[in-house]
Design an enzyme around this catalytic site. Sequence first.
Site, PDB file in Angstrom:
ATOM      1  N   PRO A   1      27.241  98.428  14.911  1.00  0.00           N
ATOM      2  CA  PRO A   1      28.062  99.567  14.455  1.00  0.00           C
ATOM      3  C   PRO A   1      28.972  99.121  13.313  1.00  0.00           C
ATOM      4  O   PRO A   1      30.098  98.690  13.528  1.00  0.00           O
ATOM      5  CB  PRO A   1      28.855  99.948  15.706  1.00  0.00           C
ATOM      6  CG  PRO A   1      28.916  98.695  16.523  1.00  0.00           C
ATOM      7  CD  PRO A   1      27.656  97.952  16.246  1.00  0.00           C
ATOM      8  N   ASP A   3      31.571  94.496  10.838  1.00  0.00           N
ATOM      9  CA  ASP A   3      31.282  94.913  12.217  1.00  0.00           C
ATOM     10  C   ASP A   3      32.525  95.600  12.782  1.00  0.00           C
ATOM     11  O   ASP A   3      33.565  94.961  12.995  1.00  0.00           O
ATOM     12  CB  ASP A   3      30.917  93.682  13.050  1.00  0.00           C
ATOM     13  CG  ASP A   3      30.392  94.032  14.431  1.00  0.00           C
ATOM     14  OD1 ASP A   3      30.734  95.114  14.939  1.00  0.00           O
ATOM     15  OD2 ASP A   3      29.646  93.206  15.006  1.00  0.00           O
ATOM     16  N   HIS A   4      32.408  96.906  13.038  1.00  0.00           N
ATOM     17  CA  HIS A   4      33.570  97.679  13.481  1.00  0.00           C
ATOM     18  C   HIS A   4      33.940  97.388  14.931  1.00  0.00           C
ATOM     19  O   HIS A   4      35.015  97.809  15.397  1.00  0.00           O
ATOM     20  CB  HIS A   4      33.306  99.176  13.305  1.00  0.00           C
ATOM     21  CG  HIS A   4      34.456  99.912  12.707  1.00  0.00           C
ATOM     22  ND1 HIS A   4      35.768  99.634  13.024  1.00  0.00           N
ATOM     23  CD2 HIS A   4      34.513 100.928  11.810  1.00  0.00           C
ATOM     24  CE1 HIS A   4      36.573 100.437  12.354  1.00  0.00           C
ATOM     25  NE2 HIS A   4      35.837 101.239  11.600  1.00  0.00           N
ATOM     26  N   ARG A   5      33.104  96.676  15.670  1.00  0.00           N
ATOM     27  CA  ARG A   5      33.483  96.265  17.018  1.00  0.00           C
ATOM     28  C   ARG A   5      34.563  95.193  16.975  1.00  0.00           C
ATOM     29  O   ARG A   5      35.359  95.051  17.915  1.00  0.00           O
ATOM     30  CB  ARG A   5      32.259  95.718  17.775  1.00  0.00           C
ATOM     31  CG  ARG A   5      31.169  96.718  18.026  1.00  0.00           C
ATOM     32  CD  ARG A   5      29.927  96.055  18.592  1.00  0.00           C
ATOM     33  NE  ARG A   5      29.348  95.090  17.646  1.00  0.00           N
ATOM     34  CZ  ARG A   5      28.220  94.418  17.878  1.00  0.00           C
ATOM     35  NH1 ARG A   5      27.559  94.606  19.016  1.00  0.00           N
ATOM     36  NH2 ARG A   5      27.745  93.576  16.979  1.00  0.00           N
TER      37      ARG A   5
END
Length: 418
Positions: free
Chosen positions: A211, A389-391
Site C-alpha cells: 500500500p 510504503d504507507h504502512r
Amino acid sequence: MSPKKRFEFAFPDIGEGLAEGKVLELKVQPGQRVKQGQTLAIVETDKVVADIPSPRDGTLVSFGVKEGEIIEVGRTLAVLELEEPDSGGGEAGMEEERSLVGNLETATSAELPPSREGREAAPAGPPVTAGTTAPGLGQPVAASPVARKLAARQGIDLAAVHGTGPGGRVLRKDIAETAENGRPPAAGRVQPLSTLRRALASNMERSNAIPSAVIHELVPVEELVALRRALNEGRGGEGQVPRLSYLPFFLKFAGLALREYPLLNAAYHPQRQEVEQFGEVNLGVAVDTEEGLAVPVIRRADGLSLPQLQAEVDRLAAAARGRTLRLEELRGGTFTLTNYGAFAGLYARPLILPPQVAILGLGRIHEQPVARGGAWAAVPHLPLSLVFDHRVLDGVYAARFLRRFMDLAARPQELLLL
C-alpha cells in the site's frame, strides 16, 4: 579397499531470495571422476549465470536434472560416489550430508564464478544419439545465453537452428552461420519467461501489493548544472579521470537526506509487523541490461565522495551488463534510486523493492519557464517521484525527506559545509 558412500548434492541457494534456476549445461558425464571445485553444471539464476562446483572429490553417479530443466533449491543436482571410510552413520550419515549441502554458500568462502560470455571453446560433445536426444516438441531448446540474445535480436527461431555444441546445444557461431545462410522464418510461438524475467515478475507482484503512496515534485537545478559543468572541465579525456554524471550527485543528496530521515532507510517485515532501521546507507541503483533490470548496491554511499560514487556507478553498471556481478553486490540495499530520466520521462511511479520502504525516481532534467524580475527565463528543473510504503511512513515525513533532497539539489554548494 575403503567402502564407498553415496553423497547427494542438493542445489544450493546461491542468491538472495533464490527459489530456482535453469540448468543450461551439464559439464561432466556419469562415471567420470570429479575433483572438489570442478564445475558440475552451469545454472542461470535470477541474477547471474553461475558455475556450480562439486563440493567433494568422487565419481559422478548421476544427475538429478536434465539440461534445460528448472531446478528448485534443495532438489538433488547430482549424486556422487565418495571413496571415504564409512563413519557408520548409515542413513543418519546420509541425512546429515543432505542437510549440509543447502548451506554451501555460508559453509565456504569460495565464490561461485559467473559464467563468461564467449567462454573458451570446449571439446566437441558427442553427436545427438538415442542417449542424448534433442528437445522434443514444446520443450525449450538448449542454447547458450549469448546465442539466445543474438537469435532474439535477429528474429531467428532457435528451434530451426542446428546446434553444434555439446548435446546439440545452439552456440553463437550457429546463430551467425544461420544468419549468413539465410535465416529461417520465425514461427509464432509461446515462449516461456527467462529465469531473470520470472524473478522480476515475482518481485513486481510482491511490490504491487504494497500500500504505497507517491509524491511528485519539481526542483530548479541551475546551480547543480553549472557546478557539474565546472567540475567536469578537464575531465573525460584519454588518461584523465572520468566525467561526473548527475547520478553521483543524486546519490550523495539521497544519502545525506537519509541520515536525517532514517525511517526511509529501513525494511518492513509484514509477517512480524516490524520495521528494521539500518545503521548504514546502502543505495541500490537500478541498471538496465539486455537480460532485464538489475539493482546493484553501493555500500555506505553517504560517506563516499562524488568521484568515488561515479567510479562505483561505472563499475557496477558494467558488471551488471556483463553479468559478472558478485552476489554480495546485489544484497543489502536499504534504499533505491532509479534514474529513468537518463532515457526518457519526467514523472513515474517506480515500484518499491521489498523489503525496502521507499524508492526515488529521477526524471529528465529539462528547462522550464520561470518569471524573474518581470521577465521570463529558461531554468533547468529536475522532476522527482518518491514512492513510499504507507504502512511505515506518513506523507508528511516522506515530504520532509524529499524537501531536504530538493534543498541539496537546488544548492549543491552546501555539500562543502557537510
